[in-house]
Motif scaffolding. Sequence first.
Motif, PDB file in Angstrom:
ATOM      1  N   VAL A 204       0.844  -1.193   0.000  1.00  0.00           N
ATOM      2  CA  VAL A 204       0.000   0.000   0.000  1.00  0.00           C
ATOM      3  C   VAL A 204       0.881   1.245   0.000  1.00  0.00           C
ATOM      4  N   MET A 205       0.604   2.185  -0.925  1.00  0.00           N
ATOM      5  CA  MET A 205       1.270   3.483  -0.942  1.00  0.00           C
ATOM      6  C   MET A 205       0.190   4.559  -0.862  1.00  0.00           C
ATOM      7  N   PRO A 206      -0.109   5.046   0.354  1.00  0.00           N
ATOM      8  CA  PRO A 206      -1.212   6.000   0.535  1.00  0.00           C
ATOM      9  C   PRO A 206      -0.760   7.456   0.513  1.00  0.00           C
ATOM     10  N   SER A 207       0.177   7.799  -0.350  1.00  0.00           N
ATOM     11  CA  SER A 207       0.811   9.115  -0.335  1.00  0.00           C
ATOM     12  C   SER A 207      -0.186  10.262  -0.516  1.00  0.00           C
ATOM     13  N   VAL A 208       0.010  11.311   0.277  1.00  0.00           N
ATOM     14  CA  VAL A 208      -0.790  12.525   0.161  1.00  0.00           C
ATOM     15  C   VAL A 208      -0.455  13.255  -1.131  1.00  0.00           C
ATOM     16  N   SER A 209       0.831  13.305  -1.450  1.00  0.00           N
ATOM     17  CA  SER A 209       1.301  13.901  -2.704  1.00  0.00           C
ATOM     18  C   SER A 209       2.581  13.196  -3.106  1.00  0.00           C
ATOM     19  N   GLU A 210       2.527  12.429  -4.151  1.00  0.00           N
ATOM     20  CA  GLU A 210       3.678  11.633  -4.596  1.00  0.00           C
ATOM     21  C   GLU A 210       3.998  11.997  -6.039  1.00  0.00           C
ATOM     22  N   PRO A 211       5.122  12.693  -6.268  1.00  0.00           N
ATOM     23  CA  PRO A 211       5.475  13.080  -7.631  1.00  0.00           C
ATOM     24  C   PRO A 211       5.471  11.893  -8.593  1.00  0.00           C
ATOM     25  N   PHE A 212       6.042  10.775  -8.153  1.00  0.00           N
ATOM     26  CA  PHE A 212       5.952   9.545  -8.943  1.00  0.00           C
ATOM     27  C   PHE A 212       5.689   8.383  -7.999  1.00  0.00           C
ATOM     28  N   GLY A 213       6.744   7.767  -7.454  1.00  0.00           N
ATOM     29  CA  GLY A 213       6.595   6.626  -6.562  1.00  0.00           C
ATOM     30  C   GLY A 213       7.100   5.356  -7.204  1.00  0.00           C
ATOM     31  N   ILE A 214       8.382   5.034  -6.996  1.00  0.00           N
ATOM     32  CA  ILE A 214       8.985   3.850  -7.607  1.00  0.00           C
ATOM     33  C   ILE A 214       8.626   2.577  -6.839  1.00  0.00           C
ATOM     34  N   SER A 215       8.378   2.693  -5.543  1.00  0.00           N
ATOM     35  CA  SER A 215       8.172   1.488  -4.723  1.00  0.00           C
ATOM     36  C   SER A 215       7.012   0.595  -5.188  1.00  0.00           C
TER      37      SER A 215
ATOM     38  N   LEU B  83      -0.039   3.143 -14.516  1.00  0.00           N
ATOM     39  CA  LEU B  83      -0.462   1.803 -14.107  1.00  0.00           C
ATOM     40  C   LEU B  83      -1.960   1.592 -14.321  1.00  0.00           C
ATOM     41  N   ASP B  84      -2.288   0.466 -14.907  1.00  0.00           N
ATOM     42  CA  ASP B  84      -3.682   0.044 -15.033  1.00  0.00           C
ATOM     43  C   ASP B  84      -4.034  -1.003 -13.982  1.00  0.00           C
ATOM     44  N   TYR B  85      -3.067  -1.880 -13.683  1.00  0.00           N
ATOM     45  CA  TYR B  85      -3.341  -2.997 -12.774  1.00  0.00           C
ATOM     46  C   TYR B  85      -2.838  -2.702 -11.365  1.00  0.00           C
ATOM     47  N   ALA B  86      -3.339  -1.599 -10.825  1.00  0.00           N
ATOM     48  CA  ALA B  86      -3.146  -1.242  -9.419  1.00  0.00           C
ATOM     49  C   ALA B  86      -4.476  -0.705  -8.930  1.00  0.00           C
ATOM     50  N   LEU B  87      -4.828  -1.036  -7.719  1.00  0.00           N
ATOM     51  CA  LEU B  87      -6.049  -0.477  -7.140  1.00  0.00           C
ATOM     52  C   LEU B  87      -5.755   0.949  -6.691  1.00  0.00           C
ATOM     53  N   LYS B  88      -6.599   1.898  -7.100  1.00  0.00           N
ATOM     54  CA  LYS B  88      -6.336   3.315  -6.826  1.00  0.00           C
ATOM     55  C   LYS B  88      -7.444   3.895  -5.956  1.00  0.00           C
ATOM     56  N   VAL B  89      -7.018   4.552  -4.877  1.00  0.00           N
ATOM     57  CA  VAL B  89      -7.965   5.174  -3.954  1.00  0.00           C
ATOM     58  C   VAL B  89      -7.462   6.570  -3.601  1.00  0.00           C
ATOM     59  N   ASP B  90      -8.378   7.442  -3.172  1.00  0.00           N
ATOM     60  CA  ASP B  90      -7.956   8.721  -2.624  1.00  0.00           C
ATOM     61  C   ASP B  90      -7.263   8.466  -1.291  1.00  0.00           C
ATOM     62  N   TYR B  91      -6.144   9.158  -1.047  1.00  0.00           N
ATOM     63  CA  TYR B  91      -5.366   8.899   0.169  1.00  0.00           C
ATOM     64  C   TYR B  91      -6.191   9.088   1.436  1.00  0.00           C
ATOM     65  N   TRP B  92      -7.156  10.014   1.395  1.00  0.00           N
ATOM     66  CA  TRP B  92      -7.933  10.334   2.588  1.00  0.00           C
ATOM     67  C   TRP B  92      -9.109   9.395   2.812  1.00  0.00           C
ATOM     68  N   ASP B  93      -9.413   8.564   1.823  1.00  0.00           N
ATOM     69  CA  ASP B  93     -10.579   7.678   1.913  1.00  0.00           C
ATOM     70  C   ASP B  93     -10.150   6.348   2.540  1.00  0.00           C
ATOM     71  N   VAL B  94     -10.052   6.335   3.870  1.00  0.00           N
ATOM     72  CA  VAL B  94      -9.566   5.138   4.550  1.00  0.00           C
ATOM     73  C   VAL B  94     -10.556   3.980   4.434  1.00  0.00           C
ATOM     74  N   ASP B  95     -11.823   4.282   4.236  1.00  0.00           N
ATOM     75  CA  ASP B  95     -12.807   3.203   4.043  1.00  0.00           C
ATOM     76  C   ASP B  95     -12.534   2.471   2.727  1.00  0.00           C
ATOM     77  N   ALA B  96     -12.299   3.232   1.656  1.00  0.00           N
ATOM     78  CA  ALA B  96     -11.992   2.612   0.363  1.00  0.00           C
ATOM     79  C   ALA B  96     -10.671   1.855   0.432  1.00  0.00           C
ATOM     80  N   MET B  97      -9.690   2.422   1.145  1.00  0.00           N
ATOM     81  CA  MET B  97      -8.393   1.759   1.290  1.00  0.00           C
ATOM     82  C   MET B  97      -8.552   0.444   2.047  1.00  0.00           C
ATOM     83  N   ALA B  98      -9.348   0.467   3.120  1.00  0.00           N
ATOM     84  CA  ALA B  98      -9.589  -0.750   3.893  1.00  0.00           C
ATOM     85  C   ALA B  98     -10.335  -1.794   3.063  1.00  0.00           C
ATOM     86  N   ASP B  99     -11.306  -1.352   2.264  1.00  0.00           N
ATOM     87  CA  ASP B  99     -12.043  -2.283   1.390  1.00  0.00           C
ATOM     88  C   ASP B  99     -11.101  -2.945   0.392  1.00  0.00           C
TER      89      ASP B  99
END
Length: 431
Positions: free
Chosen positions: A333-344, A367-383
Amino acid sequence: MFGWEFPPHIAGGLGTASYGLTRGLARNGVEVIFVVPKAYGDEDQRFVRIVNASDVEALYESGEYAGELWKRVSFIQIDSNLVPYSSPEEFASLGEAYRKAGEQRTFPGEVWHERYNFSGRYGANLMEEVARYATVAAQVARDLAGKFDVIHAHDWLTYYAGMAAKAVSGKPLVVHMHATEFDRSGEHINRAVYDIERAGMEAADRVIAVSNLTRNIVITKYGIPPEKVVTVHNAVRFSENDEGEAVRGLDDKIVTFLGRITYQKGPDYFVEAAAKVLRRVPNVRFVMAGSGDLMHHVVRRVATLGISDRFHFTGFLKGAEVNRMFAMSDVYVMPSVSEPFGISPLEAMKSNVPVIISKQSGVAEVLDYALKVDYWDVDAMADAIYALVTYPALARMFSRKGHEEVTGIKWSNAAAKVKAVYEQLAGTGSR
């Protein structure tokens, strides 16, 4: 090329990106001389020539340019948001002693030679090193006159070095924006760092942004003309030693956060999502790998939520340790608030780990095959976490498709785009 770190001596993604890009440039027929403040002798120089700035005897002149440089750079208060890749113990403040020393540093018309032993770290004397590095960069440009066509400076720490080299040589300057002060500090920016970033981009002939997200910030927040800014996404490097040993010793699913434990990376949101997941499924362990100024805050929050027995802190990991961590992980999980890119996330995907990333990250653009959520939406992240640890078929699909996708994101392709920028500026390519 001017950088602040080079593997194996790195504190974050800047060194990893510099290494991948130089290897890619070599494969595209570009010879790179890479200057670092401090080289240790064990750097991989098969694809690049390393110049140790600590070995360079620089000609110091207290003329107009040097005086302006020291005035603008030397004595800036350091705070926890300023340094891009530091650990808590390296946060410090430049005191009155530095300021007083600076007042006595130069005299009108004075010229002398000096060799400065850089630490190459992000500690208390960072800004003094940034200023001296620019002076040494000018000397390097003099010493290598006629041996380079383009100057390339990575991130704000080296922008004045690039500007000094350009002033001496007259060669075109490319500055690479890996992370802006807005990424590190939100809207509460350190004005001194912002001014350095803007000065570097204004002086540059071309600005390379690591994502369209970063390009937009450069244009809107710094006032850089759009035609001057190009996007070149980062990539990931595959090697024979990528696979780590996965010795787990337990059947629980492992969900990993790997990065600096700072505001920018959103560790609090990871903790809140973890608590929500554990209310629904107990056989999950959460790992936070990294260090940073929010470490104590996060540890306290984990204790308050009552999930300490399912939450683990590893400290800073690098090299083979990172590979082993990914090999043990079921979800990244990479829940960055602001990530210019993100290699990890790319590194996780090449280890066959399904990833969840914030929509506020540059890597989401490729990326197409990554699940994407808003960083602040912890409910979506948990789901999203719950789905990947509960439904094996879903996890296998994202693992397989993600690995296939990341295989095509290569540094040689990114380097080809950077080479095209070089050729345009040097007048050897099509305009």
